[in-house]
Design an enzyme around this catalytic site. Structure first.
Site, PDB file in Angstrom:
ATOM      1  N   GLU A 242     -11.584   5.092   4.377  1.00  0.00           N
ATOM      2  CA  GLU A 242     -13.003   5.122   4.240  1.00  0.00           C
ATOM      3  C   GLU A 242     -13.808   5.025   5.767  1.00  0.00           C
ATOM      4  O   GLU A 242     -15.247   5.404   5.570  1.00  0.00           O
ATOM      5  CB  GLU A 242     -13.550   4.450   3.116  1.00  0.00           C
ATOM      6  CG  GLU A 242     -12.938   4.834   1.788  1.00  0.00           C
ATOM      7  CD  GLU A 242     -13.224   3.861   0.796  1.00  0.00           C
ATOM      8  OE1 GLU A 242     -12.411   2.819   0.831  1.00  0.00           O
ATOM      9  OE2 GLU A 242     -13.818   4.035  -0.280  1.00  0.00           O
TER      10      GLU A 242
HETATM   11  N1  MCN Z   1      -3.278   3.534   8.003  1.00  0.00           N
HETATM   12  C1  MCN Z   1      -2.774   3.115   9.182  1.00  0.00           C
HETATM   13  N2  MCN Z   1      -2.986   1.977   9.850  1.00  0.00           N
HETATM   14  C2  MCN Z   1      -4.151   1.186   9.361  1.00  0.00           C
HETATM   15  C3  MCN Z   1      -4.775   1.306   8.536  1.00  0.00           C
HETATM   16  C4  MCN Z   1      -4.139   2.291   7.406  1.00  0.00           C
HETATM   17  O1  MCN Z   1      -1.602   3.949   9.542  1.00  0.00           O
HETATM   18  N3  MCN Z   1      -4.261   0.152  10.427  1.00  0.00           N
HETATM   19  C5  MCN Z   1      -3.024   4.463   7.046  1.00  0.00           C
HETATM   20  C6  MCN Z   1      -2.299   4.008   5.810  1.00  0.00           C
HETATM   21  O2  MCN Z   1      -0.743   3.961   5.938  1.00  0.00           O
HETATM   22  C7  MCN Z   1      -2.619   5.181   4.729  1.00  0.00           C
HETATM   23  C8  MCN Z   1      -4.070   5.848   5.410  1.00  0.00           C
HETATM   24  O3  MCN Z   1      -4.115   5.082   6.620  1.00  0.00           O
HETATM   25  O4  MCN Z   1      -1.897   6.330   5.012  1.00  0.00           O
HETATM   26  C9  MCN Z   1      -5.149   5.230   4.740  1.00  0.00           C
HETATM   27  O5  MCN Z   1      -4.847   3.791   4.423  1.00  0.00           O
HETATM   28  P1  MCN Z   1      -6.095   2.747   3.810  1.00  0.00           P
HETATM   29  O6  MCN Z   1      -7.299   2.578   4.543  1.00  0.00           O
HETATM   30  O7  MCN Z   1      -5.272   1.505   3.153  1.00  0.00           O
HETATM   31  O8  MCN Z   1      -6.281   3.843   2.350  1.00  0.00           O
HETATM   32  P2  MCN Z   1      -5.458   4.054   0.908  1.00  0.00           P
HETATM   33  O9  MCN Z   1      -4.242   4.224   1.382  1.00  0.00           O
HETATM   34  O10 MCN Z   1      -5.740   3.185  -0.300  1.00  0.00           O
HETATM   35  O11 MCN Z   1      -6.007   5.670   0.895  1.00  0.00           O
HETATM   36  C10 MCN Z   1      -7.447   5.614   0.188  1.00  0.00           C
HETATM   37  C11 MCN Z   1      -8.621   5.962   1.095  1.00  0.00           C
HETATM   38  C12 MCN Z   1      -9.649   6.348   0.215  1.00  0.00           C
HETATM   39  S1  MCN Z   1     -10.208   5.302  -0.621  1.00  0.00           S
HETATM   40  C13 MCN Z   1     -10.136   7.439  -0.075  1.00  0.00           C
HETATM   41  S2  MCN Z   1     -11.372   7.748  -0.948  1.00  0.00           S
HETATM   42  C14 MCN Z   1      -9.518   8.763   0.881  1.00  0.00           C
HETATM   43  C15 MCN Z   1      -8.817   8.259   1.950  1.00  0.00           C
HETATM   44  O12 MCN Z   1      -8.055   7.357   1.853  1.00  0.00           O
HETATM   45  N4  MCN Z   1      -9.222   9.975   0.344  1.00  0.00           N
HETATM   46  C16 MCN Z   1      -8.503  10.793   0.879  1.00  0.00           C
HETATM   47  N5  MCN Z   1      -8.241   9.307   2.686  1.00  0.00           N
HETATM   48  C17 MCN Z   1      -8.138  10.584   2.136  1.00  0.00           C
HETATM   49  N6  MCN Z   1      -7.267  11.430   3.059  1.00  0.00           N
HETATM   50  C18 MCN Z   1      -7.114  12.503   2.498  1.00  0.00           C
HETATM   51  N7  MCN Z   1      -6.468  13.498   3.120  1.00  0.00           N
HETATM   52  N8  MCN Z   1      -7.357  12.972   1.212  1.00  0.00           N
HETATM   53  C19 MCN Z   1      -8.095  12.121   0.576  1.00  0.00           C
HETATM   54  O13 MCN Z   1      -8.284  12.528  -0.866  1.00  0.00           O
END
Ligand code: MCN
Ligand code: FES
Ligand code: FES
Length: 907
Positions: free
Chosen positions: A867
């Site tokens: 986000e």
């Molecule tokens: N990640 C990483 N290194 C970090 C942090 C995160 O490589 N330091 C990677 C994670 O492994 C994950 C991605 O980034 O693959 C997002 O991680 P994170 O921020 O933990 O979020 P979530 O996996 O919980 O995903 C949800 C978040 C939200 S809340 C929305 S809304 C959202 C989003 O991610 N909707 C999306 N990204 C999106 N991306 C796509 N393509 N489509 C959506 O609907």
């Protein structure tokens, strides 16, 4: 019916088809070639692109009568296969261009024709091509797609080899922090990834096709529902109304806070007494075919008594407004911020005070894949498949309403073509459950794009008033805030998003004294569901634009003002706690050269005489996690082949597969297990534990930590006294456990609702956005020419994924700033009408700069990132518009007519 001889992917085929049916339907429905996807169904997204006689066409609108006999057709299945990939498919994987992957087949097919016509295109040629063919992507911000086409062209010209491009891992094979290709990429680029509608087509014969009877008004009492005529229509199996629901017929919003005046049980699965919003589901027709079901939908008669429609928070707050849910006041939740000293005397005495009103609206999510799902019985178990990004959460929300034994109700997530948060709420799940129980049959329901727009939740608009007081040197001393959150008719998570106002107005800056008050308001417009950023894009828009107003009043550079006030050791957040890390100063230092360069750019003449250049910035902060002691569970199992990870890290398309793999691989490094020997079992309640929903950018931190814990338990158990490791066979022989349940709980505490004070998130993510715009002062149209983002997502698990998150999120921010809305129920109901950014609306110049501050509570130092890019990029664009031409837009989106009106008002 007509007969057509067609050459599809080189194979001559004779087909008998209905001349009025579309080519997409024939490919998918008759031939089961489901690589071609259908998104919008009305020529606006290009997901259905195929090549017919050397031309890219959108097959969702191409009727078979227009497909010539002997036509040569290429679909994604004919572009390349798993073992024989086309350079475009390879490049798509290498550049992380398939996030959710729903748009990928359409883009790849489209690009194939481009490269056939011109194997040496410029980036602008590629952009022009995708614009012309209306190829739309909601995930990637387009830059990785252009990169992939350029790379494929180089491959085709022989200027580079696959080996040179393929991700290179360090010698120890570590994938954490690398550009390792996500496991699901191959299926996505070859069109073999089955999304919900693809799986639906492959359901057994006899699966009932469902269609909805929906409300066409926003507020009414239901007098009667007459299904008699519809029941008699051909093919109809049953017309289901609230009378057929054996449960409570309500989706529970799981009220978060006890002070909420509602009980969270106000959302009907099928409307019984009232219609609360346009698009509400009143009945479901179950028939043998979708066409029969739809024809019967038109025959259901609903008699209504119309009631006043309250289409915004101020309207529903008026003294004479009736209660939308009788017995619950329209203002059903209130929260306050009380930090430091009373602000009234401080503002009275402050050197400088600024105050303004702001509005951030009902941004629609616009995934390219519309909502879809199906349900069936496995013995006495009811299994529901959908796009749910919270399978265990939704189970609790829908089970009582359906009335099915919760222990026998199981949710499964299908591969999802993007959700951006709308699937934090149940949508189709309860409808499917009710229909399956009422008919005893397998059932399938897909929304068309109109239903996607009108049925699913939207971002909750915030009406905000904000006041800053500062010293003449530019140190913030006090803030007062007031906000009303329009949450539509259903309360689920409405209190929580309202609390985000307390937590994120003024976030990023040390403001010692705050007083504020926010409220959640029930209205008859679209119900509020989570949308990427969840309250921070609303809250931070107000504080970031007001920071610029303050800088102007102080006669200070906006960068300098921010630099003075960003968190430094000892400073506290608006909730009165110390942030997890203090990286904003370093981040601003990193941005400084780009800021200076951008200002020099702005001084140069614009690209046309009627255009003015401007530069603006903003800061974005958001938590990674749900408030307080959020927790997640993940299981791992040692097997003969390696390790299996069981996780409910739901995938919107962001990369849950990659996050799970990278985290597990990192945790298991002592064992030297190769990534290909780590098996992922994901998102099926029958096998995967409760890892919590994939919302609040929580998964990398929460689910990542639970993964780490489970892997550490496994390593401990296999370690021998001499420090070497037992094999699987040795573990079995010694009768030692091979299955481990990991759990992690965040060390955080919820905010007090009377003061907004607390330590709600153990981990935060930080961003700074810099926008360079050109505003056409004759039309009011804004073009974002360049964006620079400095991001701190902690240690990066996968660089391709994080880059992709950043690009995609900021382009959604461009949409939020300039075009996207869901206010007008006639106009804002499709991708074009609701203002989706196409490729030429996004800059081909987005610079990403990372500051990877190690997070003490993140797995291997990671924070979240999903986000972050949509926290406040729009603030920087709006500030840049003012910098360019003096039009201060405070009510989003800044569509051209609004900018023009602001310019005229100024003059
Ligand atoms: N990640 C990483 N290194 C970090 C942090 C995160 O490589 N330091 C990677 C994670 O492994 C994950 C991605 O980034 O693959 C997002 O991680 P994170 O921020 O933990 O979020 P979530 O996996 O919980 O995903 C949800 C978040 C939200 S809340 C929305 S809304 C959202 C989003 O991610 N909707 C999306 N990204 C999106 N991306 C796509 N393509 N489509 C959506 O609907
Ligand atoms: Fe055909 Fe969108 S253009 S599905
Ligand atoms: Fe393009 Fe998701 S990857 S829509």
């Amino acid at each position: 019916m007509i007969k057509r001889n067609l050459i599809i992917n080189g194979v001559p085929q004779t087909l008998v088809v209905d001349e009025e049916v579309t080519l997409a339907n024939v490919l998918r429905g008759q031939l089961h070639m489901t690589g071609t996807k259908v998104g919008c169904g009305k020529a606006q997204c290009g997901a259905c692109s195929v090549i017919v006689n050397g031309k890219v066409i959108r097959s969702c609108v191409m009727k078979m009568k227009r497909v010539a006999d002997e036509a040569v057709i290429t679909t994604i299945e004919g572009v390349g296969t798993k073992d024989n990939l086309h350079p475009l498919q390879l490049a798509w994987m290498i550049h992380g261009a398939a996030q959710c992957g729903f748009c990928s087949p359409g883009f790849i097919v489209s690009a194939k024709q481009l490269l056939e016509e011109n194997v040496n295109p410029t980036r602008e040629d590629v952009r022009d091509w995708f614009q012309k063919h209306r190829n739309a992507c909601r995930c990637t911000g387009y830059i990785p797609l252009i990169d992939a086409v350029m790379e494929a062209a180089r491959l085709m010209r022989g200027e580079v080899t696959v080996e040179e491009l393929w991700c290179k891992l360090p010698e120890d094979g570590r994938i954490w922090g690398s550009e390792y290709i996500r496991p699901s990429a191959l299926a996505k680029v070859t069109g073999t990834c089955d999304f919900g509608a693809d799986l639906g087509l492959k359901m057994p014969c006899g699966t009932l096709q469902l269609k909805l009877v929906q409300a066409k008004v926003s507020h009414a009492n239901i007098i009667s529902i007459d299904t008699s005529e519809a029941e008699k229509m051909p093919g109809v199996y049953k017309v289901i109304t609230h009378k057929d629901v054996i449960g409570k017929n309500r989706i529970t919003g799981l009220i978060t806070f006890p002070t909420n005046k509602g009980d969270g049980w106000e959302r009907p699965i099928l409307c019984d007494k009232k219609v609360f919003q346009f698009g509400d589901a009143i009945a479901i027709v179950a028939a043998d075919t979708a066409e029969h079901a739809q024809a019967a939908v038109e025959k259901v008669k609903v008699e209504l008594e119309l009631l006043p429609e309250y289409m915004s928070a101020p309207a529903a707050m008026a003294d004479d407004a009736i209660e939308i849910h009788p017995g619950t006041p329209n203002i059903y939740f209130e929260t306050k911020v009380v930090k430091g000293e009373d602000t009234a005397p401080l503002l009275e005495a402050a050197d400088v005070v600024v105050e303004d009103d702001f509005y951030v609206g009902r941004q629609p999510h616009m995934p390219i894949e519309p909502d879809v799902g199906f349900a069936y019985f496995n013995d006495d178990k009811l299994i529901i498949h959908s796009k749910s990004i919270g399978i265990h959460l939704h189970h609790a929300m829908i089970a009582p309403g359906i009335g099915y034994d919760p222990d026998k109700l199981m949710l499964v997530q299908n591969p999802a073509g993007g959700t951006f948060g709308y699937k934090f709420s149940p949508t189709i799940e309860a409808l499917l459950g009710v229909a399956a129980v009422a008919t005893g049959k397998p059932v399938y329901l897909e929304f068309d794009y109109y239903q996607q727009m009108t049925y699913t939740g939207k971002r909750s608009p915030f009406f905000m008033n904000l006041k800053f007081g500062a010293t003449k040197e530019g140190k913030l001393i006090a803030m007062e805030s007031d906000w009303s959150c329009d949450h539509g008719p259903y309360s689920e998570f409405g209190d929580l998003v309202t609390l985000r106002g307390s937590q994120f107005m003024g976030a990023g800056y040390h403001i010692p004294n705050i007083r504020g008050e926010g409220r959640t308001v029930c209205t008859n417009h679209a119900w509020g569901s989570a949308f990427r950023g969840y309250g921070s894009p609303q809250s931070e828009f107000a504080s970031e634009v007001l920071m610029d107003e303050l800088a102007e009043k102080l006669g200070m550079d906006p960068f300098e003002l921010r630099y003075k006030n960003v968190y430094r050791p000892g400073d506290t957040t608006p909730t009165g706690c110390e942030p997890d890390v203090y990286s904003l100063v370093e981040m601003m230092d990193k941005l400084k050269p780009a800021y200076i360069k951008a200002q020099e750019w702005a001084k140069q003449p614009a690209s046309a005489e009627n255009k003015k250049r401007g530069v603006g910035m903003s800061i974005g902060v958001y938590g990674s996690g749900l408030d307080g002691a959020d927790s997640a569970e993940v299981n791992v199992e040692l097997t003969a082949k390696g390790v299996t990870v069981y996780t409910s890290w739901e995938d919107h398309g962001q990369g849950a597969d990659m996050g799970s793999l990278a985290t597990a691989h990192e945790a298991l490094r002592p064992l030297g297990i190769k990534p290909e020997n780590i098996k992922l079992v994901m998102n099926d309640m029958q096998t995967t534990p409760n890892s919590g929903p994939a919302g609040g950018s929580r998964s990398q931190v929460l689910v990542g930590n639970a993964t780490r814990v489970a892997c550490e338990m496994l390593i401990k158990e296999v370690t021998k006294a001499d420090g070497t490791f037992r094999t699987y066979q040795e573990m079995v022989a010694e009768e030692l456990p091979v299955f481990f349940q990991g759990k992690w709980t965040a060390p955080a505490s919820e905010c007090n609702l009377e003061t907004g004070q607390g330590n709600p998130f153990a981990v935060y993510m930080y961003g700074i956005f810099l926008s360079q715009v050109e505003v056409d002062i004759t039309t009011g149209k804004t073009e974002v020419v360049k964006m620079t983002v400095v991001a701190d997502p902690g240690k990066i698990a996968n660089k391709l994924v994080v880059d992709g998150q950043m690009y995609g999120g900021v382009v959604q921010g461009i949409g939020l700033a300039l075009s996207e809305d869901f206010e007008d129920l006639k106009k804002h109901v499709d991708l074009v009408g609701a203002g989706l950014p196409y490729i030429k609306d996004a800059p081909d110049n987005i610079e990403l700069i990372y500051v990877e501050t190690y997070r003490p509570y993140g797995p291997f130092g990671a924070a979240g990132c999903g986000e972050l890019p949509l926290t406040c990029p729009h603030g920087s664009i709006i500030n840049a518009i003012y910098n360019a031409c003096g039009a201060r837009i405070k009510h989003l989106p800044a569509r051209p007519e609004k900018v023009l009106a602001a310019l005229q008002a100024k003059n």
